[in-house]
Write an enzyme that holds these catalytic residues in place. Structure first.
Site, PDB file in Angstrom:
ATOM      1  N   MET A 108      33.129  37.909  -2.405  1.00  0.00           N
ATOM      2  CA  MET A 108      32.586  37.441  -3.672  1.00  0.00           C
ATOM      3  C   MET A 108      33.737  37.157  -4.637  1.00  0.00           C
ATOM      4  O   MET A 108      34.671  37.930  -4.739  1.00  0.00           O
ATOM      5  CB  MET A 108      31.682  38.500  -4.292  1.00  0.00           C
ATOM      6  CG  MET A 108      30.557  38.939  -3.379  1.00  0.00           C
ATOM      7  SD  MET A 108      29.359  37.648  -3.104  1.00  0.00           S
ATOM      8  CE  MET A 108      28.204  38.527  -2.056  1.00  0.00           C
ATOM      9  N   ASP A 114      31.419  43.618   2.467  1.00  0.00           N
ATOM     10  CA  ASP A 114      31.731  42.285   1.946  1.00  0.00           C
ATOM     11  C   ASP A 114      33.190  41.953   2.276  1.00  0.00           C
ATOM     12  O   ASP A 114      34.000  41.713   1.399  1.00  0.00           O
ATOM     13  CB  ASP A 114      31.476  42.246   0.435  1.00  0.00           C
ATOM     14  CG  ASP A 114      31.689  40.863  -0.153  1.00  0.00           C
ATOM     15  OD1 ASP A 114      31.768  39.897   0.624  1.00  0.00           O
ATOM     16  OD2 ASP A 114      31.800  40.748  -1.388  1.00  0.00           O
ATOM     17  N   PHE A 115      33.503  41.985   3.584  1.00  0.00           N
ATOM     18  CA  PHE A 115      34.870  41.703   4.020  1.00  0.00           C
ATOM     19  C   PHE A 115      35.121  40.198   3.968  1.00  0.00           C
ATOM     20  O   PHE A 115      34.368  39.414   4.543  1.00  0.00           O
ATOM     21  CB  PHE A 115      35.088  42.213   5.444  1.00  0.00           C
ATOM     22  CG  PHE A 115      35.300  43.701   5.536  1.00  0.00           C
ATOM     23  CD1 PHE A 115      35.014  44.533   4.464  1.00  0.00           C
ATOM     24  CD2 PHE A 115      35.783  44.273   6.695  1.00  0.00           C
ATOM     25  CE1 PHE A 115      35.208  45.902   4.548  1.00  0.00           C
ATOM     26  CE2 PHE A 115      35.979  45.642   6.800  1.00  0.00           C
ATOM     27  CZ  PHE A 115      35.689  46.463   5.720  1.00  0.00           C
ATOM     28  N   GLU A 116      36.196  39.810   3.306  1.00  0.00           N
ATOM     29  CA  GLU A 116      36.561  38.407   3.185  1.00  0.00           C
ATOM     30  C   GLU A 116      38.027  38.246   3.567  1.00  0.00           C
ATOM     31  O   GLU A 116      38.640  39.157   4.138  1.00  0.00           O
ATOM     32  CB  GLU A 116      36.272  37.908   1.764  1.00  0.00           C
ATOM     33  CG  GLU A 116      34.803  38.038   1.376  1.00  0.00           C
ATOM     34  CD  GLU A 116      34.495  37.522  -0.019  1.00  0.00           C
ATOM     35  OE1 GLU A 116      35.326  36.790  -0.593  1.00  0.00           O
ATOM     36  OE2 GLU A 116      33.420  37.864  -0.558  1.00  0.00           O
ATOM     37  N   GLY A 117      38.613  37.101   3.229  1.00  0.00           N
ATOM     38  CA  GLY A 117      40.018  36.876   3.534  1.00  0.00           C
ATOM     39  C   GLY A 117      40.302  37.054   5.010  1.00  0.00           C
ATOM     40  O   GLY A 117      39.591  36.562   5.878  1.00  0.00           O
TER      41      GLY A 117
END
Length: 614
Positions: free
Chosen positions: A1, A399-402
């Site tokens: 997010m 909410d793992f991103e990158g």
């Protein structure tokens, strides 16, 4: 997010191999040397053996590598449809079909193409495989060549493809003319169908083998849901405490047998990811609890009752690889109206007393978490447990991103992952689930890049110059599907994504959300591999992720388009160009980034949700 400004994923781009000119020159020399030949006139007994050569029935009969093919209505040579195939990365967008032929017989393959460096050919001929090509065709250009089958050849593969780094090409009216082959008989009807292990979300089936069958089609409540080559299968993605009917049919080149007698099974109770006391249609929102931005700080006690699941954003790692997660509430210097810890904890209890769920969300745009070692995995479990216990929370949002999740080059089976950061995350979450029990709420908020893009590129390393993250959430979702309360993919900050209709869909309208959600609720082959099928999730596990306002992220959808998407998915009315594979009135609801941005937008998103679901 995204805490600050919207992000857009770059479009998929191919690359030109350094030796392209040398390869093309070699191909041209081969053509001149006589491999490409002018077709002779067809004999009276000859027939066109190519199936759906005009693509009037979509891609029926054709298989395109890496999901590169799509059927378009313009440009076309004849009829109303043609093939468009787009090379990307190290994929040359080959579309092919295998045809039954006679041994020791002459055949002519021909077709019309448009584009740069377009090839038409046949392989598996048993003699000399042939191809013909054009370097540039600005309008429809006919390609044709002939070959003779070997003395033992009964199958030949027709294909067309482009070249690495070039734009999309088009093909139409592909034919294979030569001696026809009398069709055989479909196999006999399978017998001995029986059920095996039955869980709350799956039913195992087995049956007796059928002579001459090359595969089997499985039907659930009259609808084909799966194809396998063996004599057993497990049908997943089922609803708990629900009766289902199953049949199986045998398949070979001549067609499909009649269906077997039906067997029934009722799935077990429980399972499916935690508490059952969520409302039938729930609204999920992220609350900026550790930072402030242009939307302003919102106290937890001031969050309206519209919100059923509140994700506290964010718990973040002390370093990318430590696994040590800390939840630091927004400091007063950044959030002048921030409540005290005592008031914050009291607000959590008040929300829970009102039937709401309050979770800690781990990750976000800035919080990359890579559990590359078992030590990091164990630290993750300990530190997340500490946050949950300190604030009395209901569970965890991932909410793992990158680059938190990416695949090793050899990790191509989502059902049996080997990449340490994925295996350790799965183990960590299962440990937390076991510790807190059935009431533990587990949600995930991956981006479309990590989920739906796996339909084309999982394990192939072909997206945007070999990016290993494409589809990397799929093994996590699959391994935790029986523990997962909600999956709410972020249908925003995304480039165009191909749906199950082999068309690309873009953000901003109902069709994008319909296509992306339909994929989650329908079995789909991962990276075009028909043997590697991602089973559907239950409708009550799915909430659609959308930005709350135009300020919150790219891909904002106006309330009218939100309602169109909900109408189509839950009622199969008000649909646009995308045709869904089912109707899901139990679809759980919507997720939005964020509660703060919805407040900034005068609560437009949540008010529309309340009005729609009453």
């Amino acid at each position: 997010m995204d805490r600050t400004r919207p992000r857009v994923r770059p479009p998929v781009r191919g690359f030109v191999r350094p030796r392209l000119l040398a390869v093309l020159a070699t191909t041209a020399l081969v053509a001149v040397s006589g491999i490409t030949m002018t077709p002779s006139a067809a004999r009276a007994a000859d027939a066109d053996l190519a199936r759906n050569g005009g693509f009037e029935s979509g891609l029926d009969g054709w298989t395109c590598t890496a999901g590169s093919g799509a059927v378009v209505n313009t440009p076309v040579r004849t009829g109303t449809s043609a093939l468009r195939a787009t090379p990307a990365g190290s994929d040359n967008a080959q579309c092919s079909q295998t045809v039954t032929v006679k041994p020791d017989s002459q055949y002519t393959i021909s077709g019309y193409v448009r584009g740069s460096y377009v090839y038409l050919g046949a392989s598996g001929t048993g003699t000399t495989d042939v191809s013909t090509w054009t370097a540039s065709a600005t309008d429809w250009q006919k390609l044709s060549t002939t070959f003779r089958t070997g003395t033992a050849t009964t199958k030949v593969t027709l294909y067309t493809h482009g070249w690495y780094g070039t734009p999309a090409y088009y093909a139409d009216d592909i034919s294979l003319v030569g001696p026809g082959v009398e069709a055989g008989q479909p196999p006999a009807v399978p017998t001995g169908l029986k059920t095996g292990t039955v869980t709350s979300s799956s039913v195992a089936l087995s049956w007796s083998p059928v002579t001459g069958a090359t595969g089997y089609a499985i039907y659930r409540n009259g609808t084909k849901v799966q194809t396998v080559t063996g004599t057993s299968a497990t049908v997943s993605g089922l609803t708990a405490s629900t009766a289902y009917s199953f049949q199986v049919a045998a398949v070979n080149d001549a067609g499909e047998s009649a269906r077997s007698g039906a067997v029934t099974a009722t799935t077990g109770t429980g399972g499916g990811g935690g508490p059952t006391d969520l409302p039938a249609h729930a609204l999920v929102g992220y609350l900026h609890a550790s930072f402030a931005n242009g939307s302003g700080y919102t106290r937890l006690a001031d969050v309206p009752d519209s919100w059923d699941v509140i994700d506290l954003a964010f718990g973040e790692p002390t370093s990318v690889t430590s696994g040590d997660i800390r939840f630091n509430r927004c400091p007063q210097t950044e959030c002048p109206n921030v409540e005290s810890d005592a008031d914050f904890k009291a607000a959590i209890k008040a929300k829970q007393a009102a039937g709401k769920k309050v979770l800690i969300s781990i990750g976000g745009q800035n919080g990359q978490v890579q559990l590359a070692t078992t030590a990091a995995r164990d630290t993750f479990v300990t530190s997340v447990s500490k946050i949950i216990d300190e604030y009395g929370l209901d569970g965890l949002d991932i909410d793992f991103e990158g680059h938190s999740l990416s695949l090793n080059a050899n990790d191509t089976d989502f059902k049996n992952p080997t990449t340490p950061v994925i295996v350790n995350l799965i183990q960590a979450v299962k440990t937390l689930k076991a510790k807190y029990g059935a009431k533990f709420v587990l949600t995930m908020a991956p981006e479309t890049f990590f989920v739906q893009l796996g339909y084309q590129y999982y394990g192939t390393g072909q997206w945007g110059g070999q990016d290993p993250r494409a589809g990397a959430y799929l093994p996590v979702i699959h391994a935790l599907r029986d523990d997962l309360t909600l999956l709410h993919v972020q249908d925003y900050n995304s480039g165009p994504i191909m749906g199950l209709d082999n068309q690309y869909h873009s953000m901003g309208g109902a069709d994008f959300h319909i296509a992306m959600t339909d994929m989650l609720l329908t079995s789909f082959p991962v990276a075009g591999n028909a043997a590697n099928v991602f089973p559907p999730l239950r409708a009550d596990q799915i909430a659609i992720g959308m930005p709350a306002s135009v300020n919150a992220g790219n891909g904002h959808v106006a309330p009218g388009e939100v309602n169109k998407a909900l109408d189509c998915l839950t009622k199969k009315t008000n649909c646009g160009s995308y045709t869904t594979h089912g109707t899901w009135p139990a679809l759980r609801g919507l997720m939005t980034w964020s509660i703060n941005w919805d407040r900034f937008g005068a609560w437009e998103f949540s008010k529309n949700f309340d009005a729609y679901f009453g």
